[in-house]
Design an enzyme around this catalytic site. Sequence first.
Site, mmCIF file in Angstrom:
data_model
loop_
_atom_site.group_PDB
_atom_site.id
_atom_site.type_symbol
_atom_site.label_atom_id
_atom_site.label_comp_id
_atom_site.label_asym_id
_atom_site.label_seq_id
_atom_site.Cartn_x
_atom_site.Cartn_y
_atom_site.Cartn_z
ATOM 1 N N HIS A 294 0.912 -1.130 0.185
ATOM 2 C CA HIS A 294 -0.073 0.065 -0.029
ATOM 3 C C HIS A 294 0.982 1.166 0.121
ATOM 4 O O HIS A 294 0.373 2.287 0.578
ATOM 5 C CB HIS A 294 -0.959 -0.033 1.492
ATOM 6 N N CYS A 302 4.176 15.399 -5.719
ATOM 7 C CA CYS A 302 3.280 16.461 -6.144
ATOM 8 C C CYS A 302 2.017 16.155 -6.724
ATOM 9 O O CYS A 302 2.365 15.467 -7.855
ATOM 10 C CB CYS A 302 3.928 17.557 -6.560
ATOM 11 N N CYS A 305 2.098 18.887 -10.461
ATOM 12 C CA CYS A 305 3.297 18.599 -11.401
ATOM 13 C C CYS A 305 4.168 17.344 -11.352
ATOM 14 O O CYS A 305 4.904 17.059 -12.363
ATOM 15 C CB CYS A 305 4.402 19.721 -10.999
ATOM 16 N N CYS A 327 4.821 21.763 -2.895
ATOM 17 C CA CYS A 327 5.860 21.343 -3.898
ATOM 18 C C CYS A 327 6.804 22.343 -3.971
ATOM 19 O O CYS A 327 6.607 23.611 -4.055
ATOM 20 C CB CYS A 327 5.165 20.876 -5.140
ATOM 21 N N CYS A 330 7.129 23.421 -8.231
ATOM 22 C CA CYS A 330 5.980 24.356 -8.735
ATOM 23 C C CYS A 330 5.571 25.221 -7.925
ATOM 24 O O CYS A 330 4.887 26.185 -8.328
ATOM 25 C CB CYS A 330 4.763 23.235 -9.374
#
Length: 435
Positions: A294, A302, A305, A327, A330
């Site tokens: 899992h 992110c 992006c 992030c 970006c």
Amino acid sequence: MDGYTKNTDEEHSSSKLKTVFQRWLDERLALGESLMSLLQQVGAASFITENASDQELKNMLSTFATKCGGKACELIRQKAVQSEEEPGIPFALWLEECWENKATAQQVLDVLRLPKTADSVKSDAELWEGLWQVSKEEAAWKILSDMVPRVPLCEPAARKGTILEVGSIEEVASLIDRSSSILVLTGAGISVSCGLPTYRINEGNSDFRETIAKEFGLSRAEDVSDIRTFRVNPLPFFKHVREIIPNSRTPRSPSLTHRFIRALESRGKLLRQYTQNIDCLETAAGISRVTFCHGSFATATCVKCNFHAADGGPINDVIADGQVPYCEKCGQGVMKPDVVLFNEPIPEGVREGIEQHTGEADLLLVIGTSLNVTPVSLIPSLVGVSGDVPRILINPEFAGRNSDFEHFLQGPSDATVRRLLELLGWSLGDEQKHA
């Protein structure tokens, strides 16, 4: 709606004879994009002849756009699906073509092979609004691909008869001593002694996601751990995992059971460990032959992006402090730990690994799991197909089917493992000698 979405009446009147795809081509060419690049995006690169002139390339694009008419984007998508590739055109462009062709939102969802929404009362307009929202994401095609249900492993028939009756913990210890390819499946039960609750249940033996769902106005407890919820609002999930996420503020040590599995590996007995846990304690214990079914908190990605953080530690610390990690690339997207949420596929290679290792094992140990989640719940029956591999369950309560195991060692995993170590005569301090 922005991007390649609804156009104004004025825009339509000036280009009413042009399709969505033709308008997109005109726009890309006006922006200076090369003909070769555009042909590659539409999946026609293999048809380009050597030394083809710009005029020939332009004719190819024009012919394709004219012949395909209002279905050009869908044909590009179909070709990409057949090649098991991501379409080269924006999802928003394909979606606008569907809109102009007067498709319903449910027809779009069906074409994409997406599961029907649990909220059956949503109108077509509401479903369309959700699709337009997804179209704004840079990784829209991947997001949708990840939501497509994968073909499950099939559960084989139960083993007929009992090949080996294991009658005591002493016999289990003897089996471990004689085996050289031990397959281990573990669940949240092996981390309880580390101070971690099971993933869903709190000390009051209730689903603590229900409280979080009510706080954030969600209809079901499962929505707290659903990727669709996360993309709209990550706070419910972050609140859910805040107390269990590995972080530098409250470091946790592996349990005796983790260290026992590491001892199996260091002695050359561990074929593979399949863990349903996301707490990274296998890594902390030094186990390398492990599959995180899992995902885990070890890394993060992110959602906007797709920037991948190889070290999830700093991100986990932010979540543990009650904040939202953004992030660093970006600056806009939320960093999602690489754990599997509802409506996300399990990591690549898990199903294939299960099929391989269940056929190679000479002993199966299932420890600390309720066996409620596929495909790992199929591991005992898949091992059983071989007909003679002993299967042992170590758990406080019985789990699985009656035909799944030859013996059940009832009790907490650490207590059972401690007795097995005594019978085997193993000292965990000797692990390095066998590494």
